[in-house]
Motif scaffolding. Sequence first.
Motif, PDB file in Angstrom:
ATOM      1  N   ARG A 351       0.831  -1.212   0.000  1.00 15.45           N
ATOM      2  CA  ARG A 351       0.000   0.000   0.000  1.00 15.45           C
ATOM      3  C   ARG A 351       0.866   1.263   0.000  1.00 15.45           C
ATOM      4  N   ILE A 352       2.051   1.169   0.601  1.00 17.07           N
ATOM      5  CA  ILE A 352       2.964   2.311   0.579  1.00 17.07           C
ATOM      6  C   ILE A 352       3.363   2.643  -0.855  1.00 17.07           C
ATOM      7  N   ALA A 353       3.671   1.613  -1.650  1.00 11.90           N
ATOM      8  CA  ALA A 353       4.042   1.841  -3.046  1.00 11.90           C
ATOM      9  C   ALA A 353       2.903   2.514  -3.820  1.00 11.90           C
ATOM     10  N   MET A 354       1.672   2.098  -3.560  1.00 13.19           N
ATOM     11  CA  MET A 354       0.526   2.709  -4.230  1.00 13.19           C
ATOM     12  C   MET A 354       0.340   4.162  -3.803  1.00 13.19           C
ATOM     13  N   LEU A 355       0.478   4.443  -2.501  1.00  7.53           N
ATOM     14  CA  LEU A 355       0.276   5.809  -2.010  1.00  7.53           C
ATOM     15  C   LEU A 355       1.367   6.749  -2.514  1.00  7.53           C
ATOM     16  N   VAL A 356       2.589   6.243  -2.659  1.00 13.49           N
ATOM     17  CA  VAL A 356       3.663   7.072  -3.206  1.00 13.49           C
ATOM     18  C   VAL A 356       3.350   7.461  -4.643  1.00 13.49           C
ATOM     19  N   ALA A 357       2.808   6.517  -5.423  1.00 14.16           N
ATOM     20  CA  ALA A 357       2.434   6.823  -6.808  1.00 14.16           C
ATOM     21  C   ALA A 357       1.289   7.828  -6.858  1.00 14.16           C
ATOM     22  N   VAL A 358       0.301   7.686  -5.964  1.00 14.59           N
ATOM     23  CA  VAL A 358      -0.815   8.635  -5.932  1.00 14.59           C
ATOM     24  C   VAL A 358      -0.334  10.014  -5.503  1.00 14.59           C
ATOM     25  N   LEU A 359       0.602  10.057  -4.547  1.00 12.46           N
ATOM     26  CA  LEU A 359       1.157  11.354  -4.137  1.00 12.46           C
ATOM     27  C   LEU A 359       1.862  12.055  -5.306  1.00 12.46           C
ATOM     28  N   TYR A 360       2.566  11.286  -6.107  1.00 11.10           N
ATOM     29  CA  TYR A 360       3.269  11.876  -7.250  1.00 11.10           C
ATOM     30  C   TYR A 360       2.302  12.355  -8.327  1.00 11.10           C
ATOM     31  N   ARG A 361       1.259  11.568  -8.571  1.00 11.17           N
ATOM     32  CA  ARG A 361       0.339  11.895  -9.673  1.00 11.17           C
ATOM     33  C   ARG A 361      -0.690  12.945  -9.293  1.00 11.17           C
ATOM     34  N   HIS A 362      -1.230  12.876  -8.069  1.00 11.18           N
ATOM     35  CA  HIS A 362      -2.336  13.757  -7.702  1.00 11.18           C
ATOM     36  C   HIS A 362      -2.014  14.725  -6.567  1.00 11.18           C
ATOM     37  N   GLY A 363      -0.844  14.561  -5.922  1.00  5.95           N
ATOM     38  CA  GLY A 363      -0.510  15.466  -4.828  1.00  5.95           C
ATOM     39  C   GLY A 363       0.689  16.344  -5.082  1.00  5.95           C
ATOM     40  N   ASN A 364       1.327  16.196  -6.258  1.00  2.00           N
ATOM     41  CA  ASN A 364       2.514  16.978  -6.611  1.00  2.00           C
ATOM     42  C   ASN A 364       3.643  16.820  -5.592  1.00  2.00           C
ATOM     43  N   VAL A 365       3.778  15.634  -5.046  1.00  2.00           N
ATOM     44  CA  VAL A 365       4.861  15.325  -4.110  1.00  2.00           C
ATOM     45  C   VAL A 365       5.635  14.145  -4.698  1.00  2.00           C
ATOM     46  N   ASN A 366       6.836  14.408  -5.169  1.00  2.00           N
ATOM     47  CA  ASN A 366       7.631  13.388  -5.846  1.00  2.00           C
ATOM     48  C   ASN A 366       8.558  12.715  -4.846  1.00  2.00           C
ATOM     49  N   LEU A 367       8.258  11.447  -4.521  1.00  2.00           N
ATOM     50  CA  LEU A 367       9.084  10.662  -3.607  1.00  2.00           C
ATOM     51  C   LEU A 367       9.622   9.409  -4.281  1.00  2.00           C
ATOM     52  N   LEU A 368       9.537   9.344  -5.599  1.00  2.00           N
ATOM     53  CA  LEU A 368       9.931   8.141  -6.315  1.00  2.00           C
ATOM     54  C   LEU A 368      11.420   7.857  -6.210  1.00  2.00           C
ATOM     55  N   ALA A 369      12.247   8.867  -6.031  1.00  2.00           N
ATOM     56  CA  ALA A 369      13.697   8.684  -5.970  1.00  2.00           C
ATOM     57  C   ALA A 369      14.229   8.786  -4.549  1.00  2.00           C
ATOM     58  N   ASN A 370      13.380   8.722  -3.565  1.00  2.00           N
ATOM     59  CA  ASN A 370      13.794   8.867  -2.167  1.00  2.00           C
ATOM     60  C   ASN A 370      13.680   7.541  -1.422  1.00  2.00           C
ATOM     61  N   ASP A 371      14.537   7.394  -0.426  1.00  2.00           N
ATOM     62  CA  ASP A 371      14.389   6.290   0.519  1.00  2.00           C
ATOM     63  C   ASP A 371      13.301   6.657   1.520  1.00  2.00           C
ATOM     64  N   LEU A 372      12.363   5.737   1.731  1.00  2.00           N
ATOM     65  CA  LEU A 372      11.238   6.003   2.609  1.00  2.00           C
ATOM     66  C   LEU A 372      11.231   5.000   3.762  1.00  2.00           C
ATOM     67  N   TYR A 373      11.065   5.517   4.974  1.00  2.00           N
ATOM     68  CA  TYR A 373      10.974   4.699   6.173  1.00  2.00           C
ATOM     69  C   TYR A 373       9.688   5.093   6.901  1.00  2.00           C
ATOM     70  N   ILE A 374       8.776   4.146   7.014  1.00  2.00           N
ATOM     71  CA  ILE A 374       7.475   4.404   7.651  1.00  2.00           C
ATOM     72  C   ILE A 374       7.287   3.406   8.788  1.00  2.00           C
ATOM     73  N   SER A 375       6.887   3.913   9.941  1.00  2.00           N
ATOM     74  CA  SER A 375       6.710   3.039  11.095  1.00  2.00           C
ATOM     75  C   SER A 375       5.586   3.564  11.974  1.00  2.00           C
ATOM     76  N   THR A 376       5.072   2.684  12.840  1.00  2.00           N
ATOM     77  CA  THR A 376       4.070   3.053  13.837  1.00  2.00           C
ATOM     78  C   THR A 376       4.676   2.936  15.234  1.00  2.00           C
ATOM     79  N   ILE A 377       3.959   3.448  16.224  1.00  3.60           N
ATOM     80  CA  ILE A 377       4.450   3.461  17.598  1.00  3.60           C
ATOM     81  C   ILE A 377       3.977   2.205  18.332  1.00  3.60           C
ATOM     82  N   ALA A 378       4.874   1.592  19.098  1.00  3.04           N
ATOM     83  CA  ALA A 378       4.563   0.506  20.038  1.00  3.04           C
ATOM     84  C   ALA A 378       3.893  -0.692  19.370  1.00  3.04           C
ATOM     85  N   GLY A 379       4.254  -0.979  18.122  1.00  2.00           N
ATOM     86  CA  GLY A 379       3.705  -2.159  17.468  1.00  2.00           C
ATOM     87  C   GLY A 379       2.283  -2.006  16.983  1.00  2.00           C
ATOM     88  N   GLY A 380       1.777  -0.778  16.882  1.00  2.00           N
ATOM     89  CA  GLY A 380       0.435  -0.569  16.342  1.00  2.00           C
ATOM     90  C   GLY A 380       0.360  -0.945  14.873  1.00  2.00           C
TER      91      GLY A 380
END
Length: 472
Positions: A351-380
């Motif tokens: 789902r992260i890969a899909m959201l990154v593509a949507v951000l690039y296409r519809h949010g004008n935020v280009n993260l395709l060439a960046n390293d991305l680290y996403i995490s939640t707190i306390a195992g949520g």
Amino acid sequence: MAKTSSQFVCSECGWSGPKWLGRCPECGQWGTIEEFHEARPSASSRTAAPGRTSRTLSHAVPDSAAKPITEISTENISRIDTGFTEFNRVLGGGIVPGSVTLIAGEPGIGKSTLLLETAGNVARLSAAQPERNTVLYISGEESQAQVRMRASRIGAVEPNLLLAATTDLSTALGLIEQCKPALAIVDSAQTIVSQEVDGISGGSTQVREVASALIDTAKTLDIPVLLVGHVTKDGSIAGPRTLEHLVDVVCQFEGDTETALRMLRAVKNRFGPTDEVGCFDMSGEGIEEVTDPSGLFLSSSNCADPSPVEGTCVTFTLDGHRSLPIEVQSLVTKSVLPTPRRAANGVDANRIAMLVAVLYRHGNVNLLANDLYISTIAGGQAREPGCDLAIVGALASASKSKAISRTTCAIGEISLTGQVRPVPRLEYRLREAARLGFTTAVVPTLRREIAIPGLSIVQVDTLQDALGAMLR
């Protein structure tokens, strides 16, 4: 030994046939068909021997005749308090007399500790109420001395708590019939062996026979039984799939061994809802219930410290009837690798890969060439679609170096077209957000107006609108 007839049973769907097949013709699973020996005992083989009991008890059930349902009263049925509010919630208000509850979970997750502490609680209550009897704990995995050591550590030593260590089914049934306890606990179904049928301990034949015998005894004597069940490598309950159909309640005890948080979920419940979840905290002194787990999944300074932090956003998920806050944190760095790295913890990587593509296409935020680290707190876990808006908010915040206010939460699903879609039970989530001190909620366009005191609801239709509302 009683005469047996052999047949082959699928451990997944319960299909049976006269010969072995590599693939089940009913469910299509491979390697799930095992040989099952069904016992055909004689009439005398079921009679009780000294120190043992039989599946068919000596006394007949007086009220076995059919009655109109309007003449059957349930007023005299009172549930047994487990001593845990969270456990009672999952069971639908307590343990129903005569019911059989299966508790399954990974090795070392705390099943035996939970049930031993429950046994101590019930034994303590029975001491204050003379009309209630003792509690019987039958262990097929540990000796009496080992169970006594664990009971001392967690504070479950009570004079009304009886301990027995045996792996023989007839002995276990004889103890239940002799003691007639208010609650019987058998740990576990895979270690008890019946001499009436063939098969190794923990096999499909033995597990089915043990479960059937305990159910017969529980229904006849009106004694509730808590039965511990092991799980396989893929997380499913060990033994034939019909085991889950035979018992009244199936609870799954879950948790990450790296954290102290434990979740008890009702997978099947004939006496209550199946969408409840109980939260517990595992420690060296035993298991403690967590009546308000909301603070576990947020940073300690969230809502208390007004200074915002880049790359964080809070959303609210549903776990049963509970709404839990989940804080999503992200880190965006420039990649030096030919293929940028995507690391996700508590979030679906696909789902992260899909959201990154949507951000690039519809949010004008280009993260395709960046390293991305996403995490939640306390195992949520932020794996449901309703967490999409918080994930993209955290990513956009880290990319643009603009912090989202700590008193702002985002709830909504994002489609491939960049639209923000509604999520189920939004009002439950918003009320929990207001209770925890959040003042602004970015949500999809509401179908009906929701007014919650102290909470400003910002309705958005597109991803662009949502980013504008969060990154002011």
